[in-house]
Design an enzyme around this catalytic site. Sequence first.
Site, PDB file in Angstrom:
ATOM      1  N   SER A 249      28.945  -1.923  12.702  1.00  0.00           N
ATOM      2  CA  SER A 249      28.236  -2.033  14.057  1.00  0.00           C
ATOM      3  C   SER A 249      26.271  -3.245  13.689  1.00  0.00           C
ATOM      4  O   SER A 249      26.368  -2.420  12.097  1.00  0.00           O
ATOM      5  CB  SER A 249      27.909  -1.004  14.954  1.00  0.00           C
TER       6      SER A 249
ATOM      7  N   LYS B 144      26.518  11.611  21.681  1.00  0.00           N
ATOM      8  CA  LYS B 144      25.512  10.531  22.029  1.00  0.00           C
ATOM      9  C   LYS B 144      26.440   9.429  23.503  1.00  0.00           C
ATOM     10  O   LYS B 144      25.457   9.741  24.362  1.00  0.00           O
ATOM     11  CB  LYS B 144      25.062   9.553  20.846  1.00  0.00           C
TER      12      LYS B 144
ATOM     13  N   GLU C 168      30.234 -12.454  45.212  1.00  0.00           N
ATOM     14  CA  GLU C 168      29.285 -11.149  44.910  1.00  0.00           C
ATOM     15  C   GLU C 168      28.109 -10.900  43.722  1.00  0.00           C
ATOM     16  O   GLU C 168      28.224 -12.254  43.577  1.00  0.00           O
ATOM     17  CB  GLU C 168      30.734 -10.130  43.834  1.00  0.00           C
TER      18      GLU C 168
ATOM     19  N   HIS D  83      34.938  -2.948  13.657  1.00  0.00           N
ATOM     20  CA  HIS D  83      35.569  -2.028  12.336  1.00  0.00           C
ATOM     21  C   HIS D  83      35.359  -2.411  11.436  1.00  0.00           C
ATOM     22  O   HIS D  83      35.927  -2.334  10.350  1.00  0.00           O
ATOM     23  CB  HIS D  83      36.707  -1.100  13.077  1.00  0.00           C
TER      24      HIS D  83
END
Lengths: 256, 421
Positions: free
Chosen positions: B220, B244, B288, B216
């Site tokens: 972005s 969205k 895994e 922030h």
Amino acid sequence: MRPFILASLLAGGLVASAVVLPRSAQAQETALPHVNWSFEGPFGTYDRAAAQRGYQVYKEVCSACHSMQYVHFRDLAGIGLSPAQIKALAASVDVPTIKADGSAGTRPGLPSDAFPSPFPNPEAAAAANNGAIPPDQSQLLDARAGGADYIYAILTGYVKPPVGMHIAPGLYYNKYFPGHLIHMPQPLQADQVTYADGTKATIDQEAKDVTTFLAFVSNPEMEARKRMGVHIVLFLALLVGVTYAAKRKVWADVEH
Amino acid sequence: MAGLHKSEFKNPVIRWVDTRLPLFTMMNKEYAVFPTPKNFNYFWNFGALASVQLIVMIATGVLLAMHYVPNAHMAYGSVQSIMRDVNYGWLLRYIHANGATMFFIVVYVHIFRGIYYGSYKNPRELLWMLGVVILLLMMATAFMGYVLPWGQMSFWGATVITNLFSAIPVVGNHITTWLWGGFAVGNPTLNRFFALHYLLPFVLLAVIGLHVAALHVTGSNNPLGIEVKGPQDTVPFHPYYTVKDSVGLCVFFLIYAAVVFFAPRFFMAPDNFIPANPLQTPPEIVPEWYFLPFYAILRSVPNKLGGVVLMFSSILVLFILPWLDTSKVRSARFRPMYRPFIFLLVIALVVLGEVGAHKPEGNWVLIGRLATTYYFLHFLVILPILGKIEKPLPLPESIGKPVLGGGPVPGGAAAKPMEHA
Ligand code: HEM
């Protein structure tokens, strides 16, 4: 939309590789025969009659050597036994207890009791079976690659060993067991049990029935899970549609 | 300066709180009106998905922990009892166990997004590095969680991985003894792994907080990789991206639910349904799926210490990625040479995953070494050179007026690096 497709392709690819990778590490020695099980597929359920016959096979044959320590008599409700039947079955076994005067004794079993184990400890189990411990059958189906098909294959896989093969005493030849030499003598014979519903007790029938029962004890939640799953998946599919419509509406006025 | 906050909220209760502790103002600023580039594609869903997934893991984990017993004699049985006797215990466990898989899928896509669109570049280096810390914490958490059900793979996986530390010269063996709390993986190991498995997700939560705080500050990145020029390039986060992200979240939950309800044991190794037995090594010890590429890198070196160093380096190299990539252009859309190399990198990782699932024998050894070499080559050699020799496509003038690479270039939008780059 293109990046969306790219994103889903990538996610799909990750899932696909996640799927393929662990599997490919466990290639089976001999290809397993496939049986059409009642409990397969997204809507499959346990064939109650087969599972009940399978319980009989387990009780009369397998339980002589194999424990099933995480399963309780009350769980048999899941294959359609009535509370009265369950109570009677439980009461037919003696459960060790400490009596009021402090001495060791037994009491009749209750539906909340776990199935009794045939041996007091792993050492006794090994001593009685040429050094091999019969594995606990509570979740045996999930513990073997191949699942139900593998269990069925083991039970029906006792064939004549190749000529000239030396088989030490206490070992038996099984087509599907890794390495082929298993410590378990052929557990099933034709007419080893007498089915109350008149079904003919061939080896094949007994093997299918007991495998169905073992599938049930391995995943007693399966039917409830799939039923819930159908509702949730349908609900989420609807929600995808609704949120996507909302998104289109919100974004309609934005040039992007 | 001390003093009450001037709240803009009308509701008296909210206002009362907000003047004393401006949480509502903060949430409004950071999540509601927060100006966000308007050209995100669905790749930008994955950060939100990962955050939600962490909450799902914590919620199901805390509920599981109410029934789980961290004791070597009882752990396996307590998980059986969760599956059979606890109301909806099976649901909790399947959501949690498959949740780890879903979490890694989401985070790997999220990282790919960062690499593809150059989100790690100036000014977002610290944001990216916090992301790598998150990845490491997640791996540690998942590894220790996998030990808890105390099946064969739990036990032997723990043995193999903790043994890696014995490769450290001089103090290695002391470190493993210290990690185990004994001379082999056992009850003390299980106890501390449970404590840490409970703790680390909350550390993760804190680091994710920093990750988002850093986001922030810088704002972005976006698919074009160019900076926001003004209000015409952005939309408020709410309702545009809340809705969205909701679409992505619903699709994610749909896939997740399909796994949990219809194929819940798909990702679970059969061996982990056998109780841990220190006297019997399983025929193959396979981690895994999300660890397989790193496991392959580990085993591509014949020397134990070398393998361990290389494995850790394969993640640590991500820390310095912002400085290894010398190109000023962020988005791969405008980097014709960089683009094919990222796809090669993804292929190398998938190949490494496949290699990790096989015994290191025959051709797998060679393939593993080639893929490992490419992995490091990509970061240490190709990236630094590419930035110098590549001629980027013309960048669009602004997000509001996107001119996609290769198209006609209006005056002034020539291939010049953007101001921050
Ligand atoms: C980053 C978040 C987390 C990840 C990636 C994670 C991962 C895992 C994994 C892979 C397992 C093994 C599942 C299995 O095969 O059965 C597991 C088990 C477990 N986890 Fe977590 N976990 C997370 C958060 C938590 C939290 C916050 C708690 C508790 C507060 C928790 C409690 C447990 C318990 C009690 C088990 C043992 C029961 C079982 O095996 O299903 N987990 N976790």
